[in-house]
Design an enzyme around this catalytic site. Structure first.
Site, PDB file in Angstrom:
ATOM      1  N   HIS A 259      54.442  16.899 -22.404  1.00  0.00           N
ATOM      2  CA  HIS A 259      54.054  18.503 -22.957  1.00  0.00           C
ATOM      3  C   HIS A 259      52.507  18.717 -21.914  1.00  0.00           C
ATOM      4  O   HIS A 259      53.598  19.147 -21.172  1.00  0.00           O
ATOM      5  CB  HIS A 259      53.872  18.114 -24.500  1.00  0.00           C
ATOM      6  N   GLU A 260      51.863  17.968 -22.248  1.00  0.00           N
ATOM      7  CA  GLU A 260      50.275  18.865 -21.363  1.00  0.00           C
ATOM      8  C   GLU A 260      50.790  18.172 -19.870  1.00  0.00           C
ATOM      9  O   GLU A 260      50.163  18.899 -18.846  1.00  0.00           O
ATOM     10  CB  GLU A 260      49.221  17.491 -21.441  1.00  0.00           C
TER      11      GLU A 260
ATOM     12  N   HIS B  32      52.935  21.155 -18.338  1.00  0.00           N
ATOM     13  CA  HIS B  32      51.133  21.952 -18.160  1.00  0.00           C
ATOM     14  C   HIS B  32      50.575  21.732 -16.881  1.00  0.00           C
ATOM     15  O   HIS B  32      50.585  22.153 -15.420  1.00  0.00           O
ATOM     16  CB  HIS B  32      50.380  21.928 -18.689  1.00  0.00           C
TER      17      HIS B  32
ATOM     18  N   GLU C 240      54.240  27.334 -21.105  1.00  0.00           N
ATOM     19  CA  GLU C 240      54.752  26.776 -22.172  1.00  0.00           C
ATOM     20  C   GLU C 240      55.787  26.311 -21.420  1.00  0.00           C
ATOM     21  O   GLU C 240      56.821  25.634 -22.438  1.00  0.00           O
ATOM     22  CB  GLU C 240      54.613  27.416 -23.614  1.00  0.00           C
TER      23      GLU C 240
END
Length: 490
Positions: free
Chosen positions: A255-256, A259, A285
């Site tokens: 997830h990170e 980003h 996001e």
């Protein structure tokens, strides 16, 4: 030099100082000694004071009046600078510094209250944060809706009313799907075994690399709440581990990484300028959720990941890649937003969206937050909150003043649903690559069609340009019903 050149030279210095402030925040959540919290609050207040003064410097207004953009990129630069200048002038320097000081200290108070399972230890500090944020919102709103003014910081152009309509359309289909899944005869298994922290972190690092994270300009550290920080040539991510749940670490990292890869992919020519970062939190996001879910939890990629899990941890209790696909996508009871499955995740966000609007408009007192949260959670999910760290103390956002941020998580999911549909159309053989652990066709398409633009276009515009159609919640909901209907046979 022209007015435009003078303005951009000044702005690059402001962006550099902002990056330093961001690095201080990263340090605070990763390696700063606990006893330094008060001092860090003063440091953050000081640098915010400098940044505030630069952002409202009268010369900025003069340059904006005279500047002529040389091209489309220049027009976008001026749009961002003018917006920042107009918004910042509405907030007194005293208030900006006090917000920075208070939220820096509040973060530590929240962490201690969370660890002690003591809401009352955090309540007085949160009351001060909310009071300051309300004051800020009134300044920014300039007679308009205060919550919309806060939301505009994270998703320019969005309003609470427009999001309420979108979320209202999502809720019935999500609840219906969840109820059918939880009542299904087939329920996927869970992993079992030993998952040492060092092995989790090593595999998470491998996964970040597999998704294109550049370690030459980035690093991974541990934090209580995973996050990504920085832009350009210094983009850092954090993750966390749980001894009995390796997916907490692995999928937080993916997830990170979404980003971080967005920031690393932005055209280097935009570095240290207003268009040199992600255009909005909703678009940001969309990248992290797409990396984590539509790619990282796909049948093809989890088939590859199953092999790497067995290589890393040995027997994980699941021998079959298809069963592992179901395991990774289990819909389950739980309290934590960041650990929620795809079906229920947005229901967690909608709870926060409604509650924080009440905190800002004053219809909910901070002293009543825990009771309101617990009642709403039980109504939405059907079981009671067992402890504060699983309830209103689980997220760091409100302690650091991020009101108006939560709805961008669900908006990001909506954008991700649209982008995934377009990606599948553009790369029809995607699953073949993912089955070999190769994400490049997916991440390359996202880089070329969205990420490289940074802040060049407005949020909805950059998504629509990439997709070829206007964003809506329909592709996300269709994807969820198709994927989970197949897994659960509903």
């Amino acid at each position: 030099m022209s007015a435009y050149d003078d303005l951009m030279a000044f702005q690059r210095e402001t962006e550099a100082l902002g990056s330093i402030a961001g690095r201080l925040s990263w340090d605070q959540e990763t390696v700063m000694p606990r006893g330094a919290a008060e001092q860090r609050g003063e440091e953050m207040a000081a640098i915010e004071g400098v940044l505030h003064a630069r952002r409202i410097d009268p010369r900025v207004g003069e340059w904006l009046d005279k500047a002529e953009a040389p091209d489309a990129v220049g027009e976008a630069q001026l749009r961002h600078i003018r917006r920042s200048y107009d918004r910042t002038r509405r907030v007194p320097a005293r208030l900006a510094a006090e917000l920075a000081r208070t939220t820096s200290v509040a973060q530590g108070v929240w962490a201690e209250g969370r660890a002690a399972e003591d809401v009352s230890a955090f309540t007085p500090t949160l009351e001060k944060v909310v009071s300051l944020v309300r004051e800020q919102a009134e300044c920014l709103a300039d007679g308009g809706d205060p919550y919309d003014a806060l939301l505009d910081d994270y998703e320019p152009g969005a309003t609470a009313d427009s999001l309420t309509g979108m979320f209202g359309a999502m809720r019935p289909r999500l609840v219906n799907l969840r109820d059918r899944i939880l009542g299904a005869a087939h329920q996927p298994p869970a992993v079992a075994g030993e998952f040492p922290e060092a092995a989790q972190l090593a595999l998470s690092r491998e996964l970040a690399g597999a998704f294109g994270y550049d370690f030459h300009t980035g690093r991974i550290d541990k934090a209580v709440h995973p996050f990504s920080s920085g832009s350009g040539r210094d983009v850092r991510i954090t993750t966390r581990t749980a001894a009995d749940d390796p997916f907490n670490c692995l999928y937080s990292t993916i997830h990170e990484t979404g980003h971080a890869c967005y920031e690393q992919a932005i055209d280097p020519a935009y570095a240290m300028t207003p268009v040199g970062g992600g255009v909005s939190m909703g678009v940001h996001e969309s990248q992290s959720r797409l990396y984590e879910n539509q790619i990282g939890r796909s049948r093809a990629f989890t088939g590859w990941l199953h092999g790497r899990m067995v290589d890393t941890f040995g027997d994980i209790g699941i021998d079959d890649p298809e069963a592992f696909f179901g395991c990774v996508n289990r819909v389950h009871r739980g309290f934590i937003r960041t650990e929620a499955d795809e079906v229920q995740y947005n229901l967690h966000v909608l709870l926060r969206f409604d509650i924080e609007r009440q905190l800002i408009d004053g219809s909910l007192a901070v002293a009543d937050l825990e009771e309101a949260w617990n009642a709403r959670f039980e109504a939405d999910f059907g079981y009671p909150v067992d402890r504060p760290s699983n309830g209103c103390l689980q997220d760091v956002h409100w302690s650091v003043g991020l009101f108006g941020y939560f709805p961008t998580y669900s908006l990001g999911n909506v954008y991700a649903g649209c982008l995934h549909a377009a990606l599948r159309e553009a790369v029809p053989d995607l699953d073949g690559a993912l089955a070999a652990g190769d994400t490049a066709p997916a991440t390359g398409w996202l880089r070329d069609n969205l990420q490289r633009h940074g802040g060049l276009y407005r949020p909805r515009e950059v998504v629509e340009r990439a997709c070829g159609f206007a964003p809506s919640e329909a592709p996300l909901l269709d994807y969820l019903e198709h994927k989970f209907g197949a897994i659960y046979g509903v």
